[in-house]
Write an enzyme that holds these catalytic residues in place. Structure first.
Site, PDB file in Angstrom:
ATOM      1  CE  LYS A   9     -14.680 -40.402 -14.788  1.00 38.11           C
ATOM      2  NZ  LYS A   9     -13.823 -39.370 -14.172  1.00 38.11           N
ATOM      3  CE1 TYR A  49     -15.867 -35.416 -16.875  1.00 40.11           C
ATOM      4  CE2 TYR A  49     -15.258 -36.609 -18.867  1.00 40.11           C
ATOM      5  CZ  TYR A  49     -15.549 -36.594 -17.516  1.00 40.11           C
ATOM      6  OH  TYR A  49     -15.533 -37.774 -16.795  1.00 40.11           O
ATOM      7  CG  PHE A  57      -8.178 -31.714 -15.188  1.00 38.37           C
ATOM      8  CD1 PHE A  57      -9.421 -32.148 -15.632  1.00 38.37           C
ATOM      9  CD2 PHE A  57      -8.119 -30.872 -14.084  1.00 38.37           C
ATOM     10  CE1 PHE A  57     -10.590 -31.738 -14.994  1.00 38.37           C
ATOM     11  CE2 PHE A  57      -9.291 -30.465 -13.437  1.00 38.37           C
ATOM     12  CZ  PHE A  57     -10.526 -30.907 -13.892  1.00 38.37           C
ATOM     13  NE  ARG A  85     -20.877 -36.104  -6.898  1.00 42.50           N
ATOM     14  CZ  ARG A  85     -19.898 -35.508  -7.584  1.00 42.50           C
ATOM     15  NH1 ARG A  85     -19.672 -35.844  -8.862  1.00 42.50           N
ATOM     16  NH2 ARG A  85     -19.139 -34.604  -7.038  1.00 42.50           N
ATOM     17  CB  THR A  91     -12.223 -36.100  -7.292  1.00 37.09           C
ATOM     18  OG1 THR A  91     -13.442 -35.356  -7.232  1.00 37.09           O
ATOM     19  CG2 THR A  91     -11.737 -36.122  -8.736  1.00 37.09           C
ATOM     20  NE  ARG A 102     -14.420 -41.094  -8.652  1.00 35.65           N
ATOM     21  CZ  ARG A 102     -14.994 -39.918  -8.885  1.00 35.65           C
ATOM     22  NH1 ARG A 102     -15.201 -39.076  -7.880  1.00 35.65           N
ATOM     23  NH2 ARG A 102     -15.365 -39.572 -10.094  1.00 35.65           N
ATOM     24  CG  ASN A 112     -12.026 -40.331 -11.064  1.00 36.15           C
ATOM     25  OD1 ASN A 112     -12.463 -40.657 -12.158  1.00 36.15           O
ATOM     26  ND2 ASN A 112     -12.214 -39.134 -10.545  1.00 36.15           N
ATOM     27  CG  HIS A 115     -19.377 -38.560 -14.711  1.00 31.99           C
ATOM     28  ND1 HIS A 115     -18.899 -37.312 -14.405  1.00 31.99           N
ATOM     29  CD2 HIS A 115     -20.708 -38.413 -14.967  1.00 31.99           C
ATOM     30  CE1 HIS A 115     -19.902 -36.437 -14.485  1.00 31.99           C
ATOM     31  NE2 HIS A 115     -21.003 -37.075 -14.828  1.00 31.99           N
ATOM     32  CD  GLU A 126     -23.362 -35.140 -16.196  1.00 30.75           C
ATOM     33  OE1 GLU A 126     -22.377 -34.400 -15.973  1.00 30.75           O
ATOM     34  OE2 GLU A 126     -23.690 -36.062 -15.421  1.00 30.75           O
TER      35      GLU A 126
HETATM   36  P1  IDP Z   1     -15.827 -35.667  -9.942  1.00 30.38           P
HETATM   37  O1  IDP Z   1     -15.748 -36.708 -11.033  1.00 30.38           O
HETATM   38  O2  IDP Z   1     -15.493 -36.263  -8.592  1.00 30.38           O
HETATM   39  O3  IDP Z   1     -17.131 -34.910  -9.953  1.00 30.38           O
HETATM   40  P2  IDP Z   1     -14.628 -33.239 -11.035  1.00 30.38           P
HETATM   41  O4  IDP Z   1     -13.921 -32.230 -10.186  1.00 30.38           O
HETATM   42  O5  IDP Z   1     -15.986 -32.875 -11.548  1.00 30.38           O
HETATM   43  O6  IDP Z   1     -14.660 -34.617 -10.208  1.00 30.38           O
HETATM   44  O7  IDP Z   1     -13.675 -33.566 -12.251  1.00 30.38           O
HETATM   45  C1  IDP Z   1     -14.150 -34.314 -13.340  1.00 30.38           C
HETATM   46  C2  IDP Z   1     -13.115 -35.356 -13.701  1.00 30.38           C
HETATM   47  O8  IDP Z   1     -11.941 -34.711 -14.157  1.00 30.38           O
HETATM   48  C3  IDP Z   1     -12.650 -36.222 -12.523  1.00 30.38           C
HETATM   49  O9  IDP Z   1     -13.517 -37.297 -12.252  1.00 30.38           O
HETATM   50  C4  IDP Z   1     -11.298 -36.689 -13.007  1.00 30.38           C
HETATM   51  O10 IDP Z   1     -11.396 -37.777 -13.916  1.00 30.38           O
HETATM   52  C5  IDP Z   1     -10.794 -35.453 -13.764  1.00 30.38           C
HETATM   53  N1  IDP Z   1      -9.970 -34.604 -12.901  1.00 30.38           N
HETATM   54  C6  IDP Z   1     -10.390 -33.780 -11.924  1.00 30.38           C
HETATM   55  N2  IDP Z   1      -9.362 -33.137 -11.343  1.00 30.38           N
HETATM   56  C7  IDP Z   1      -8.250 -33.587 -11.968  1.00 30.38           C
HETATM   57  C8  IDP Z   1      -6.855 -33.302 -11.815  1.00 30.38           C
HETATM   58  O11 IDP Z   1      -6.432 -32.522 -10.976  1.00 30.38           O
HETATM   59  N3  IDP Z   1      -6.011 -33.979 -12.653  1.00 30.38           N
HETATM   60  C9  IDP Z   1      -6.455 -34.855 -13.584  1.00 30.38           C
HETATM   61  N4  IDP Z   1      -7.740 -35.135 -13.770  1.00 30.38           N
HETATM   62  C10 IDP Z   1      -8.638 -34.525 -12.968  1.00 30.38           C
HETATM   63 MG    MG Z   2     -17.936 -33.578 -11.421  1.00 32.61          MG
END
Ligand code: IDP
Ligand code: MG
Length: 150
Positions: A9, A49, A57, A85, A91, A102, A112, A115, A126
């Site tokens: 990212k 997304y 968010f 993963r 996350t 991370r 973070n 992705h 994707e």
């Molecule tokens: P992941 O990337 O670990 O699979 P997901 O729950 O799929 O996590 O969320 C996608 C992306 O959305 C996360 O990687 C992060 O950048 C963002 N995100 C997820 N939860 C939050 C939040 O509570 N606040 C802000 N951004 C979030």
């Molecule tokens: Mg995800």
């Protein structure tokens, strides 16, 4: 063999962590079969997304990944989706264990760094979205030293 989609990212690119992040997947034994660096369009990021479109968010997330370049990658290997993963980690960087990207490099839930596709259907979707021209599969002589048998 599975192929998964991984994206560094904008925070990972801006912080100069591209080499550090790529080397973790490479060192593990995954094979790089696609690589593109560019600033995603809003259309592309919104589609990527889309599953999160009702989350609070979502608008900030789409803005975040469209303001600066990302590095989009395709990595191939046995169970590549779950292996990637595990390399990436949970996350929230503050809760992610050391040894993960991370956990080692991040302090935030939104910023973070990386992705990774979360399942086979997601990976197919994707990869099609980010690599419409297809991936670049190639034969690696290294693999017979990574896997016991092929
Ligand atoms: P992941 O990337 O670990 O699979 P997901 O729950 O799929 O996590 O969320 C996608 C992306 O959305 C996360 O990687 C992060 O950048 C963002 N995100 C997820 N939860 C939050 C939040 O509570 N606040 C802000 N951004 C979030
Ligand atoms: Mg995800």
């Amino acid at each position: 063999m599975e192929t998964t989609f991984v994206m560094i990212k904008p925070d990972g690119v801006q912080r100069g962590l591209v080499g550090n992040i790529i080397s973790r997947f490479e060192n593990k034994g995954l094979k790089l079969v696609g690589l593109r660096s560019f600033t995603p369009s809003e259309e592309l990021a919104s589609k990527h997304y889309e599953v999160h479109k009702d989350r609070p968010f979502y608008p900030g997330l789409v803005k975040f990944v469209t303001t600066s370049p990302v590095v989009a990658m395709a990595w191939m290997g046995k169970d590549a989706i779950s292996v990637a993963r595990n390399i990436i980690g949970p996350t929230n960087g503050r809760e992610a264990p050391p040894g993960t990207i991370r956990g080692d490099l991040g302090m935030d839930v939104g910023y973070n760094l990386v992705h990774g596709s979360d399942g086979p259907e997601t990976a197919t979707f994707e990869l099609g979205l980010w690599f419409p021209q297809g991936i670049n599969e190639w034969e690696s002589n290294r693999e017979r030293w990574v896997y016991e048998s092929r």
